[in-house]
Design a protein around this motif. Structure first.
Motif, PDB file in Angstrom:
ATOM      1  N   GLN A 276      -1.182   0.123 -20.123  1.00  0.00           N
ATOM      2  CA  GLN A 276      -2.105   1.315 -19.688  1.00  0.00           C
ATOM      3  C   GLN A 276      -0.693   2.088 -19.107  1.00  0.00           C
ATOM      4  OE1 GLN A 276      -6.009  -0.520 -17.578  1.00  0.00           O
ATOM      5  NE2 GLN A 276      -4.555   0.504 -16.288  1.00  0.00           N
ATOM      6  N   GLY A 277       0.205   1.495 -18.589  1.00  0.00           N
ATOM      7  CA  GLY A 277       1.472   2.461 -17.905  1.00  0.00           C
ATOM      8  C   GLY A 277       0.924   2.671 -16.552  1.00  0.00           C
ATOM      9  N   SER A 278       0.120   2.051 -15.893  1.00  0.00           N
ATOM     10  CA  SER A 278      -0.407   2.455 -14.722  1.00  0.00           C
ATOM     11  C   SER A 278      -1.070   1.244 -14.037  1.00  0.00           C
ATOM     12  CB  SER A 278      -1.052   3.510 -14.629  1.00  0.00           C
ATOM     13  OG  SER A 278      -2.546   3.278 -15.305  1.00  0.00           O
ATOM     14  N   GLY A 279      -1.362   1.410 -12.755  1.00  0.00           N
ATOM     15  CA  GLY A 279      -2.281   0.334 -11.884  1.00  0.00           C
ATOM     16  C   GLY A 279      -1.677   0.053 -10.599  1.00  0.00           C
ATOM     17  N   HIS A 280      -2.241  -0.462  -9.883  1.00  0.00           N
ATOM     18  CA  HIS A 280      -1.908  -0.953  -8.361  1.00  0.00           C
ATOM     19  C   HIS A 280      -2.472  -2.187  -7.912  1.00  0.00           C
ATOM     20  CE1 HIS A 280      -0.874   1.040  -4.290  1.00  0.00           C
ATOM     21  NE2 HIS A 280      -0.354  -0.482  -4.307  1.00  0.00           N
ATOM     22  N   ILE A 281      -1.616  -2.886  -7.504  1.00  0.00           N
ATOM     23  CA  ILE A 281      -1.875  -4.340  -7.229  1.00  0.00           C
ATOM     24  C   ILE A 281      -1.866  -4.791  -5.499  1.00  0.00           C
ATOM     25  CG2 ILE A 281      -1.357  -7.171  -7.369  1.00  0.00           C
ATOM     26  CD1 ILE A 281      -0.369  -6.394 -10.393  1.00  0.00           C
ATOM     27  N   LEU A 282      -2.966  -5.001  -5.056  1.00  0.00           N
ATOM     28  CA  LEU A 282      -2.725  -5.356  -3.603  1.00  0.00           C
ATOM     29  C   LEU A 282      -3.022  -6.780  -3.450  1.00  0.00           C
ATOM     30  CD1 LEU A 282      -5.342  -2.391  -2.360  1.00  0.00           C
ATOM     31  CD2 LEU A 282      -2.942  -2.187  -2.692  1.00  0.00           C
ATOM     32  N   GLN A 283      -1.844  -7.239  -2.579  1.00  0.00           N
ATOM     33  CA  GLN A 283      -1.855  -8.584  -2.357  1.00  0.00           C
ATOM     34  C   GLN A 283      -2.352  -8.836  -0.939  1.00  0.00           C
ATOM     35  OE1 GLN A 283      -1.343 -10.311  -5.106  1.00  0.00           O
ATOM     36  NE2 GLN A 283       0.505  -9.793  -6.511  1.00  0.00           N
ATOM     37  N   ILE A 284      -3.517  -9.402  -0.549  1.00  0.00           N
ATOM     38  CA  ILE A 284      -3.704  -9.612   0.741  1.00  0.00           C
ATOM     39  C   ILE A 284      -3.120 -10.787   1.318  1.00  0.00           C
ATOM     40  CG2 ILE A 284      -5.691  -9.679   2.436  1.00  0.00           C
ATOM     41  CD1 ILE A 284      -5.795  -7.190   0.614  1.00  0.00           C
ATOM     42  N   SER A 285      -2.012 -10.435   2.000  1.00  0.00           N
ATOM     43  CA  SER A 285      -1.046 -11.453   2.618  1.00  0.00           C
ATOM     44  C   SER A 285      -1.472 -11.427   4.021  1.00  0.00           C
ATOM     45  CB  SER A 285       0.307 -11.221   2.256  1.00  0.00           C
ATOM     46  OG  SER A 285       1.167 -12.113   2.677  1.00  0.00           O
ATOM     47  N   SER A 286      -0.592 -11.447   4.961  1.00  0.00           N
ATOM     48  CA  SER A 286      -0.628 -11.623   6.392  1.00  0.00           C
ATOM     49  C   SER A 286       0.329 -11.418   7.149  1.00  0.00           C
ATOM     50  CB  SER A 286      -1.223 -13.042   6.654  1.00  0.00           C
ATOM     51  OG  SER A 286      -1.222 -13.367   7.998  1.00  0.00           O
ATOM     52  N   VAL A 287       0.432 -10.747   8.683  1.00  0.00           N
ATOM     53  CA  VAL A 287       1.559 -10.677   9.160  1.00  0.00           C
ATOM     54  C   VAL A 287       2.196 -12.151   9.451  1.00  0.00           C
ATOM     55  CG1 VAL A 287       0.360 -10.974  11.292  1.00  0.00           C
ATOM     56  CG2 VAL A 287       2.485  -9.767  11.251  1.00  0.00           C
ATOM     57  N   GLY A 288       1.189 -13.258   9.151  1.00  0.00           N
ATOM     58  CA  GLY A 288       1.802 -14.554   8.939  1.00  0.00           C
ATOM     59  C   GLY A 288       2.881 -14.760   7.818  1.00  0.00           C
TER      60      GLY A 288
END
Length: 301
Positions: free
Chosen positions: A125-137
């Motif tokens: 696609q040449g686009s996209g956004h990945i959100l990794q739900i990590s932690s302040v930990g």
């Protein structure tokens, strides 16, 4: 807003709040859960905007099938959210082998596997956004959650490296690093290792979580709105810390790390080879700068 989202762990907690917020704004969601029937009320309310998918994030075959099904149904993926996970509390030596493996498989290996599964689609696609739900930990270590935080440190580090790797492809990656939020992380979904004598601080934390007295300051509905706005931002951060509690922890940890670094800096510098000189340092710095420049996303100049 008509983005297509792929969200893991959509049936509860932050994943549920985010799924509802996306749908309410008119987005479309491939909503995955171990028990997708828990999403039936969303199907009733939003119809074809939502595609419930069964997914055990530790099952490689299910990951491949779920991603392919989502793309076939909606035609594309715009935002991928690796949210599924759970916490565990105890002393490092107290965990069973199964507990250690399940933490790493769910909280680290699974988001890496899902990320790898979606990247070919986003790259084309040449686009996209990945959100990794990590932690302040994933940025600050604390007694009693060493294995959970080992997974989250790994996820935040993977995200930081990946963001540089895929930026030239038009793909953005952000590690979302919340503090305590009012989900069931410290409640119904929390697991515990057996108690071991001598680990008083660890046991105090475990008892506090088990008592139900822990009331986090974070609001998952507000976090969901932030993430909706985040994916519209032209220059999103690689790390996004959420919550005043997390901000205070990170400020203190950064100050402590800086003080320790400066204190031990003479020892750090003493290990350079005798033949190393400023030219070597300059060459290395220039190489890193060139790599950073090449890693800028398209159109960010």
């Amino acid at each position: 807003m008509n983005n297509v989202w792929f969200i893991t762990g959509s049936a509860r907690g932050l994943g549920r709040s985010l799924t509802e917020a996306v749908l309410a704004r008119g987005g479309r969601v491939a909503a995955t859960a171990r028990q997708p029937e828990q999403l039936a009320d969303l199907v009733t309310r939003y119809g074809r905007q939502v595609l419930p998918l069964a997914l055990d994030v530790t099952d490689a075959a299910q990951i491949t099938a779920a991603v392919a099904t989502a793309v076939a149904h909606f035609g594309r993926l715009d935002v991928v959210v690796n949210n599924a996970g759970f916490g565990i509390t105890g002393a490092a030596e107290a965990y069973s082998e199964e507990q250690v493996r399940s933490q790493l498989e769910t909280n680290l290996y699974a988001p890496i596997a899902i990320t790898r599964a979606v990247l070919p689609y986003l790259r084309r696609q040449g686009s996209g956004h990945i959100l990794q739900i990590s932690s302040v930990g994933g940025r600050v270590g604390n007694a009693g959650v060493s294995i959970y935080q080992a997974a989250k440190f790994g996820l935040s580090g993977f995200t930081e490296a990946l963001a540089k790797e895929v930026a030239p492809l038009g793909i953005r990656v952000t590690a979302v690093e919340p503090g305590g939020f009012r989900t069931d992380w410290a409640g119904a979904s929390m697991r515990f290792a057996p108690a071991i004598a001598g680990y008083d601080l660890v046991q105090q934390r475990a008892d506090f979580f088990a008592s139900g007295s822990f009331v986090p300051v974070g609001d998952p509905a507000k976090a969901a709105q932030v993430m909706l706005d985040l994916v519209q931002h032209p220059h999103p951060p690689v790390h996004l810390v959420l919550g005043s509690e997390a901000a205070a922890m990170l400020r203190q940890a950064d100050a402590d790390r800086r003080a320790e670094f400066e204190h031990w800096l003479p020892v750090t510098l003493s290990t350079d080879h005798d033949e190393a000189d400023a030219a070597n340092f300059l060459q290395t710095a220039m190489g890193q700068s060139l790599l950073a420049e090449r890693g800028k996303p398209r159109g960010s100049e």
